[in-house]
Design a protein around this motif. Structure first.
Motif, PDB file in Angstrom:
ATOM      1  N   VAL A 122       0.862  -1.182   0.000  1.00 21.00           N
ATOM      2  CA  VAL A 122       0.000   0.000   0.000  1.00 21.00           C
ATOM      3  C   VAL A 122       0.901   1.234   0.000  1.00 21.00           C
ATOM      4  O   VAL A 122       1.684   1.433   0.935  1.00 21.00           O
ATOM      5  N   ALA A 123       0.825   2.022  -1.067  1.00 24.18           N
ATOM      6  CA  ALA A 123       1.613   3.257  -1.155  1.00 24.18           C
ATOM      7  C   ALA A 123       0.985   4.114  -2.243  1.00 24.18           C
ATOM      8  O   ALA A 123       0.271   3.598  -3.106  1.00 24.18           O
ATOM      9  N   ASP A 124       1.276   5.417  -2.210  1.00 23.49           N
ATOM     10  CA  ASP A 124       0.616   6.288  -3.182  1.00 23.49           C
ATOM     11  C   ASP A 124       1.611   7.116  -4.001  1.00 23.49           C
ATOM     12  O   ASP A 124       1.888   6.791  -5.156  1.00 23.49           O
ATOM     13  N   LYS A 125       2.164   8.173  -3.389  1.00 20.48           N
ATOM     14  CA  LYS A 125       3.050   9.059  -4.161  1.00 20.48           C
ATOM     15  C   LYS A 125       4.364   8.344  -4.483  1.00 20.48           C
ATOM     16  O   LYS A 125       4.827   7.506  -3.694  1.00 20.48           O
ATOM     17  N   PRO A 126       4.988   8.668  -5.623  1.00 19.71           N
ATOM     18  CA  PRO A 126       6.247   8.005  -5.964  1.00 19.71           C
ATOM     19  C   PRO A 126       7.251   8.117  -4.819  1.00 19.71           C
ATOM     20  O   PRO A 126       7.444   9.207  -4.273  1.00 19.71           O
ATOM     21  N   GLY A 127       7.813   6.992  -4.405  1.00 18.10           N
ATOM     22  CA  GLY A 127       8.818   6.991  -3.341  1.00 18.10           C
ATOM     23  C   GLY A 127       8.247   6.718  -1.960  1.00 18.10           C
ATOM     24  O   GLY A 127       8.984   6.415  -1.024  1.00 18.10           O
ATOM     25  N   ASP A 128       6.910   6.785  -1.798  1.00 20.80           N
ATOM     26  CA  ASP A 128       6.289   6.534  -0.487  1.00 20.80           C
ATOM     27  C   ASP A 128       6.709   5.182   0.091  1.00 20.80           C
ATOM     28  O   ASP A 128       6.849   5.031   1.297  1.00 20.80           O
ATOM     29  N   ILE A 129       6.905   4.221  -0.782  1.00 26.23           N
ATOM     30  CA  ILE A 129       7.198   2.849  -0.336  1.00 26.23           C
ATOM     31  C   ILE A 129       8.556   2.763   0.385  1.00 26.23           C
ATOM     32  O   ILE A 129       8.781   1.837   1.170  1.00 26.23           O
ATOM     33  N   LEU A 130       9.419   3.737   0.145  1.00 23.12           N
ATOM     34  CA  LEU A 130      10.775   3.676   0.730  1.00 23.12           C
ATOM     35  C   LEU A 130      10.767   3.705   2.258  1.00 23.12           C
ATOM     36  O   LEU A 130      11.724   3.283   2.894  1.00 23.12           O
ATOM     37  N   THR A 131       9.674   4.177   2.871  1.00 25.51           N
ATOM     38  CA  THR A 131       9.611   4.204   4.346  1.00 25.51           C
ATOM     39  C   THR A 131       9.133   2.858   4.899  1.00 25.51           C
ATOM     40  O   THR A 131       9.105   2.660   6.107  1.00 25.51           O
TER      41      THR A 131
END
Ligand SMILES: Cc1cc2nc3c(=O)[nH]c(=O)nc-3n(C[C@H](O)[C@H](O)[C@H](O)COP(=O)(O)O)c2cc1C
Length: 189
Positions: free
Chosen positions: A156-165
């Motif tokens: 689950v992620a939205d804006k580009p790069g959100d998944i990095l956290t």
């Protein structure tokens, strides 16, 4: 040994691309040859169903799919990632999967090993359908489907790069890559 990754997001640096890169890390460590296809950078038109390929064994559309056709033959393993778009894979990725039609007779991916990744912004908003769509396509092409920790990777992620956290999802992508690698090694080395 050779692996290809296809990132189905039209956004450069999108979450699908990031997770795909994590899934490919174990292959880097083992010094496999890696080719990444970012659909954010490529132009791949949809299949026209003209059936010319049935006569000439070649697609009449001359675009970036040519390099993916070559990579289908070249690879031993394949990892595909997609954003969830209306509970399904992106249209950019669907174009690639449909264009396999031109090489259906050859079955270049048969017996090779695959894994899948799906990312959507909402929880339970189509990740399961998206990952199934990719694995289903893989099964239909004769690819041996490998799971990650559970199924493939869903996130689950939205804006580009959100998944990095989300360290857990990054690790799960690496686990998926490790599993695909390990099955490929058992089969081909
Ligand atoms: C056309 C469109 C349709 C979308 N549909 C869904 C959806 O059905 N479910 C969902 O969870 N997210 C949906 N999203 C959000 C994306 O899946 C989400 O932003 C994802 O992180 C995009 O991956 P990317 O960063 O790799 O581009 C949609 C986004 C777009 C642009």
């Amino acid at each position: 040994m050779n692996v290809i990754g296809i990132s189905g997001t039209p956004r450069l640096g999108g979450n699908s691309e990031i997770l795909l890169r994590y899934a490919l890390k174990p292959f880097e460590d083992k010094e496999w040859n890696i080719k990444i296809f970012l659909l954010s950078e490529l132009t791949i038109k949809p299949c026209r169903a003209c059936d010319n390929c049935r006569k000439n064994a070649i697609c009449v559309i001359d675009d970036d799919m040519n390099s993916i056709y070559n990579a289908f033959k070249w690879c031993d393993a394949i990892i595909v990632s997609s954003p969830v778009y209306y509970r399904n894979i992106s249209s950019q990725l669907l174009a690639v999967l449909d264009r396999h039609y031109a090489v259906d007779i050859e079955r270049p991916l048969e017996g090779k090993v695959g894994g899948a990744i799906a990312i959507g912004r909402g929880t339970g908003r189509g990740q399961a359908i998206t990952i199934n769509a990719i694995y289903n396509w893989m099964l239909s092409r004769g690819i041996i489907c490998v799971p990650g920790e559970l199924n493939g990777v869903t996130a689950v992620a939205d804006k580009p790069g959100d998944i990095l956290t989300q360290i857990k999802r990054l690790k799960q992508s690496e686990i998926l890559g490790r599993n695909v690698l390990s099955i490929a090694q058992k089969l081909f080395q």
